[in-house]
Write a protein that holds these residues in place. Sequence first.
Motif, PDB file in Angstrom:
ATOM      1  N   GLY A  43      25.432 -21.383 -16.712  1.00 41.88           N
ATOM      2  CA  GLY A  43      24.654 -22.008 -15.645  1.00 41.88           C
ATOM      3  C   GLY A  43      25.283 -21.809 -14.280  1.00 41.88           C
ATOM      4  O   GLY A  43      24.601 -21.484 -13.305  1.00 41.88           O
ATOM      5  N   PHE A  44      26.607 -21.991 -14.211  1.00 43.97           N
ATOM      6  CA  PHE A  44      27.299 -21.786 -12.941  1.00 43.97           C
ATOM      7  C   PHE A  44      27.215 -20.323 -12.514  1.00 43.97           C
ATOM      8  O   PHE A  44      26.996 -20.026 -11.340  1.00 43.97           O
ATOM      9  CB  PHE A  44      28.760 -22.236 -13.030  1.00 43.97           C
ATOM     10  CG  PHE A  44      29.505 -22.026 -11.762  1.00 43.97           C
ATOM     11  CD1 PHE A  44      29.314 -22.870 -10.684  1.00 43.97           C
ATOM     12  CD2 PHE A  44      30.372 -20.955 -11.620  1.00 43.97           C
ATOM     13  CE1 PHE A  44      29.989 -22.661  -9.490  1.00 43.97           C
ATOM     14  CE2 PHE A  44      31.049 -20.742 -10.437  1.00 43.97           C
ATOM     15  CZ  PHE A  44      30.863 -21.599  -9.369  1.00 43.97           C
ATOM     16  N   ALA A  45      27.396 -19.406 -13.467  1.00 42.64           N
ATOM     17  CA  ALA A  45      27.326 -17.973 -13.144  1.00 42.64           C
ATOM     18  C   ALA A  45      25.928 -17.602 -12.640  1.00 42.64           C
ATOM     19  O   ALA A  45      25.801 -16.848 -11.662  1.00 42.64           O
ATOM     20  CB  ALA A  45      27.697 -17.140 -14.368  1.00 42.64           C
ATOM     21  N   ALA A  73      22.403 -17.361  -5.869  1.00 39.82           N
ATOM     22  CA  ALA A  73      22.710 -17.783  -4.505  1.00 39.82           C
ATOM     23  C   ALA A  73      23.295 -16.620  -3.697  1.00 39.82           C
ATOM     24  O   ALA A  73      22.923 -16.416  -2.535  1.00 39.82           O
ATOM     25  CB  ALA A  73      23.683 -18.955  -4.524  1.00 39.82           C
ATOM     26  N   ALA A  74      24.179 -15.839  -4.312  1.00 43.06           N
ATOM     27  CA  ALA A  74      24.780 -14.700  -3.615  1.00 43.06           C
ATOM     28  C   ALA A  74      23.721 -13.660  -3.261  1.00 43.06           C
ATOM     29  O   ALA A  74      23.703 -13.144  -2.133  1.00 43.06           O
ATOM     30  CB  ALA A  74      25.877 -14.078  -4.474  1.00 43.06           C
ATOM     31  N   LEU A  81      20.993 -10.522   0.780  1.00 44.73           N
ATOM     32  CA  LEU A  81      19.861  -9.686   1.179  1.00 44.73           C
ATOM     33  C   LEU A  81      19.435 -10.041   2.602  1.00 44.73           C
ATOM     34  O   LEU A  81      19.057 -11.172   2.900  1.00 44.73           O
ATOM     35  CB  LEU A  81      18.689  -9.872   0.211  1.00 44.73           C
ATOM     36  CG  LEU A  81      18.922  -9.353  -1.206  1.00 44.73           C
ATOM     37  CD1 LEU A  81      17.720  -9.667  -2.083  1.00 44.73           C
ATOM     38  CD2 LEU A  81      19.182  -7.856  -1.206  1.00 44.73           C
ATOM     39  N   GLU A  82      19.484  -9.046   3.469  1.00 46.62           N
ATOM     40  CA  GLU A  82      19.254  -9.285   4.896  1.00 46.62           C
ATOM     41  C   GLU A  82      17.780  -9.433   5.253  1.00 46.62           C
ATOM     42  O   GLU A  82      17.459 -10.062   6.257  1.00 46.62           O
ATOM     43  CB  GLU A  82      19.872  -8.147   5.706  1.00 46.62           C
ATOM     44  CG  GLU A  82      21.371  -8.078   5.564  1.00 46.62           C
ATOM     45  CD  GLU A  82      21.959  -6.868   6.255  1.00 46.62           C
ATOM     46  OE1 GLU A  82      21.228  -6.139   6.962  1.00 46.62           O
ATOM     47  OE2 GLU A  82      23.171  -6.656   6.086  1.00 46.62           O
ATOM     48  N   GLY A  97      13.217 -19.266   4.039  1.00 43.93           N
ATOM     49  CA  GLY A  97      12.541 -19.895   2.897  1.00 43.93           C
ATOM     50  C   GLY A  97      12.770 -19.122   1.606  1.00 43.93           C
ATOM     51  O   GLY A  97      12.931 -19.719   0.531  1.00 43.93           O
ATOM     52  N   GLU A  98      12.775 -17.797   1.700  1.00 43.85           N
ATOM     53  CA  GLU A  98      13.040 -16.977   0.513  1.00 43.85           C
ATOM     54  C   GLU A  98      14.488 -17.136   0.048  1.00 43.85           C
ATOM     55  O   GLU A  98      14.758 -17.193  -1.151  1.00 43.85           O
ATOM     56  CB  GLU A  98      12.736 -15.505   0.823  1.00 43.85           C
ATOM     57  CG  GLU A  98      11.259 -15.249   1.082  1.00 43.85           C
ATOM     58  CD  GLU A  98      10.985 -13.863   1.634  1.00 43.85           C
ATOM     59  OE1 GLU A  98       9.939 -13.302   1.277  1.00 43.85           O
ATOM     60  OE2 GLU A  98      11.814 -13.351   2.412  1.00 43.85           O
ATOM     61  N   ARG A  99      15.409 -17.215   1.003  1.00 47.06           N
ATOM     62  CA  ARG A  99      16.817 -17.448   0.645  1.00 47.06           C
ATOM     63  C   ARG A  99      16.967 -18.793  -0.074  1.00 47.06           C
ATOM     64  O   ARG A  99      17.661 -18.899  -1.086  1.00 47.06           O
ATOM     65  CB  ARG A  99      17.700 -17.437   1.886  1.00 47.06           C
ATOM     66  CG  ARG A  99      17.850 -16.077   2.512  1.00 47.06           C
ATOM     67  CD  ARG A  99      18.661 -16.186   3.804  1.00 47.06           C
ATOM     68  NE  ARG A  99      18.555 -14.974   4.570  1.00 47.06           N
ATOM     69  CZ  ARG A  99      19.483 -14.023   4.587  1.00 47.06           C
ATOM     70  NH1 ARG A  99      20.586 -14.171   3.911  1.00 47.06           N
ATOM     71  NH2 ARG A  99      19.296 -12.929   5.295  1.00 47.06           N
TER      72      ARG A  99
END
Length: 157
Positions: free
Chosen positions: A28-30, A36-37, A42-43, A48-50
Motif C-alpha cells: 500500500g505504501f509503495a 504520488a511520484a 509529470l509536468e 487537479g490531475e496531480r
Amino acid sequence: MPAASAPLPALPVTFRPTRTRVVLLCVGFAMFAVLAAVGLVLERLHPGERASFVLTGLLFFGVLALLGRPHLTADRDGVTVVNLTRVRRLEWAEILRVNLRSGDPWVFLDLADGTSLAAMGIQPGIGREQAINDARALRALVEEHGSGTGGDPAPQP
C-alpha cells in the motif's frame, strides 16, 4: 494433537496475521509513493490531475490497510473479533467451537446462538503454521474459560 496439550497463552493475547499485514501495508505504501511520484513528476498535468494521482494512491493504501486490520483479542472476559469493517465482542460462554479446516480462509467460531462467526485475525494465507498454532491456542483458551466443546483447529488432510 489434543487442545489440552496446547500451551495456554497469557491473557490478554492478540492474534493477527502479522506477515499478511506487513505485506499489505508495504504494498500500500509503495503504491501510494509511486502514484504520488508519478503525479508530481509529470509536468503536463494540471493541479487537479496531480491531486487525483495522490488521492488514488491514498485510496489504494486505505483499502490495503483495511485488509490488514483484522485481529482477535482474548482477555479474561471474552474475545473481541475485529474483521474488515465490524467489531464483535463475545463472552467466553458464547463460543462453542473453534474451527480451522483444510481450505478455510480463516478461523470460524461456532456460537451458542447457532451461528458461525468468521474470525479473520487467524488466517493461514502466508503463515499457515502460525495460524494453526494460534487456532490451537484459541481453542485451549475457549476450553479453559468457556463452556465450549472445542473444535478442530488443525486442517484435515
